[in-house]
Scaffold this active site. Structure first.
Site, mmCIF file in Angstrom:
data_model
loop_
_atom_site.group_PDB
_atom_site.id
_atom_site.type_symbol
_atom_site.label_atom_id
_atom_site.label_comp_id
_atom_site.label_asym_id
_atom_site.label_seq_id
_atom_site.Cartn_x
_atom_site.Cartn_y
_atom_site.Cartn_z
ATOM 1 C CG LEU A 1 -2.017 -1.064 1.255
ATOM 2 C CD1 LEU A 1 -2.801 -0.968 2.556
ATOM 3 C CD2 LEU A 1 -2.950 -0.923 0.062
ATOM 4 N N GLY A 39 7.158 4.364 3.509
ATOM 5 C CA GLY A 39 7.495 5.635 4.123
ATOM 6 C C GLY A 39 8.875 5.603 4.728
ATOM 7 C CB ALA A 40 10.750 8.199 6.554
ATOM 8 C CB THR A 41 8.972 4.987 10.113
ATOM 9 O OG1 THR A 41 7.593 5.059 9.721
ATOM 10 C CG2 THR A 41 9.449 6.375 10.536
ATOM 11 N N GLY A 42 8.664 2.758 7.603
ATOM 12 C CA GLY A 42 8.227 1.387 7.394
ATOM 13 C C GLY A 42 7.462 1.201 6.109
ATOM 14 C CB THR A 43 6.886 -1.505 3.990
ATOM 15 O OG1 THR A 43 8.203 -1.061 3.647
ATOM 16 C CG2 THR A 43 6.144 -1.852 2.712
ATOM 17 C CB VAL A 44 1.449 0.284 4.811
ATOM 18 C CG1 VAL A 44 0.036 -0.177 5.140
ATOM 19 C CG2 VAL A 44 1.937 1.273 5.865
ATOM 20 C CG ASP A 58 2.112 13.570 11.581
ATOM 21 O OD1 ASP A 58 2.454 14.619 10.982
ATOM 22 O OD2 ASP A 58 2.434 12.434 11.186
ATOM 23 C CE LYS A 68 3.975 2.673 9.995
ATOM 24 N NZ LYS A 68 3.524 3.977 10.531
#
Length: 408
Positions: free
Chosen positions: A27, A30-35, A152, A54
């Site tokens: 999906l 991002g900078a911190t992980g994958t969805v 955020d 996530k």
């Protein structure tokens, strides 16, 4: 009163069994992980109901801390006796020596940023804005009564459920405050603080006037670097000693100044979001991060046409003094009383049968098969990628340019 959930509170989240699930597609990254969009290939009762997983690698102390906190927030939301329909729940979670993984309900409508930009003129009508803002207000109110400042809020973090209602996502930047019902200012911890001397230096650099922002639709950038000193962040230690959180176009004046901040930062961000839904652009965007922050501190939002109930809401939310900002004293109750929301049944928001946008069902994608999430994670670790990360939760099939809205 917040709307009642459409279903009874869920039981405590389970342990995520990665052996029994397969990913159907990615999906977002991002900078911190994958969805991932995933489904259970073992349980027949849930195999037809996809969910989002996530996965966040333990690449630094900071990512580890934020992942643990996000899971904790989701867990609190899931066991809450008054579960809010506009906030996600934790389905299951898992921790290995290399990564965290957790599952939440899948929102097939993508995010509000994509939906907004798919409109012919790139804006929403007043009635559509009222629908979405009302639900976001209820979500923020629920978080605040739990003692959590979201910090955020932006279109990319507002997902559209299959029902057409919204869900907030990404809680890694949120903060727990000590007094939930009567917010008090606090000083951020060392990871989130802006050095006051540098903040004063930055204030001396800004000019008293700002150019009119005539830029087009935005692509948000995370303001997770120090706006004064552009030194690179040291990820080896996981600490960012002179940084703050949020997205630069949504950051409140008190955050830029380095003052202590509380729940009022969320009401400021709501004002920026509402302005963007009305005009297709944020009110303070500059040609650079420095100019954007200067505009936030010095510039007043500009409105076209005569004042109305919607512009009155935005003006009150975008008051630069947090002690005078709408919502600073009685929270969401002050916002709900405004004329813009006259006639809104706050306890019946989920009973609206035809929200402005209802996603198309993508049941055709829910087929057997898929790929192993852990194997994909290992490939990501061993195969460097030169391509920049794609925005989270913006599947291209979700909505088309001329998707109509259903007014209510």
């Amino acid at each position: 009163m917040e709307p009642s959930p459409s279903s009874p509170p869920s039981s405590p989240p389970e342990i995520l069994d990665l052996d029994s699930i397969k990913a159907l597609k990615i999906l977002g990254k991002g900078a911190t992980g994958t969805v991932f969009l995933a489904h259970d290939v073992v349980s027949t009762s849930s195999s037809s109901s996809p969910f989002a997983v996530k996965l966040v690698p333990k690449s630094s102390a900071s990512s580890l801390r934020r992942a643990r906190w996000e899971i904790e927030v989701l867990r609190r939301l899931s066991v809450d006796s008054n579960q809010n329909p506009f906030l996600p729940r934790l389905l299951a979670s898992f921790e290995s020596p290399e990564y965290f993984a957790w599952a939440v309900p899948y929102c097939s409508g993508g995010d509000l940023n994509v939906l907004l930009h798919r409109q012919n003129d790139g804006v929403f009508s007043s009635s559509v804005i009222r629908f979405y803002v009302a639900e976001i207000v209820c979500a923020l109110e629920h978080l605040h009564t739990m003692g959590i400042a979201y910090r955020d809020l932006k279109p990319e973090n507002i997902l559209i459920q299959q029902s057409g209602h919204v869900t907030l996502t990404d809680f890694d930047l949120s903060r727990s405050l000590k007094k939930p019902l009567r917010p008090h200012f606090y000083q951020p911890d060392p990871e989130l603080i802006i050095d006051r001397k540098k903040s004063r230096s930055f204030s001396r650099l800004i000019s008293p006037t700002a150019e009119k922002n005539k830029t087009g639709l935005k692509k948000t950038r995370s303001a997770r670097v120090n706006p004064i000193n552009r030194r690179k962040t040291s990820f080896s230690s996981g600490e960012r000693s002179n940084s703050f959180v949020g997205t630069d176009e949504y950051v409140s004046p008190e955050v830029i100044r380095g003052d202590g901040h509380d729940f009022a930062v969320d009401w400021w961000a709501l004002g920026v979001l509402t302005y963007e839904m009305m005009y297709g652009e944020t009110p303070f965007k500059g040609k650079s991060k420095k100019e954007t922050f200067r505009n936030v501190l010095m510039k007043e939002p500009e409105f076209a046409g005569k004042p109305n109930d919607l512009t009155d809401l935005i003006r009150r939310l975008l008051v630069k003094d947090p002690n005078r900002r709408l919502g600073c004293h009685r929270g969401a109750a002050e916002i709900k009383e405004l004329a813009f929301f006259a006639g809104v049944r706050w306890d019946l928001l989920t009973e609206v049968l035809r929200p402005p946008f209802i996603p198309l069902r993508d049941d055709g994608e829910l087929t057997v098969g898929g790929f192993d999430i852990r194997e994909h994670f290992e490939k990501l670790r061993t195969t460097p990628s030169s391509a920049p990360p794609s925005p989270l939760r913006s599947p291209p099939h979700v909505c088309r340019k001329n998707d109509p809205f259903i007014e209510f």
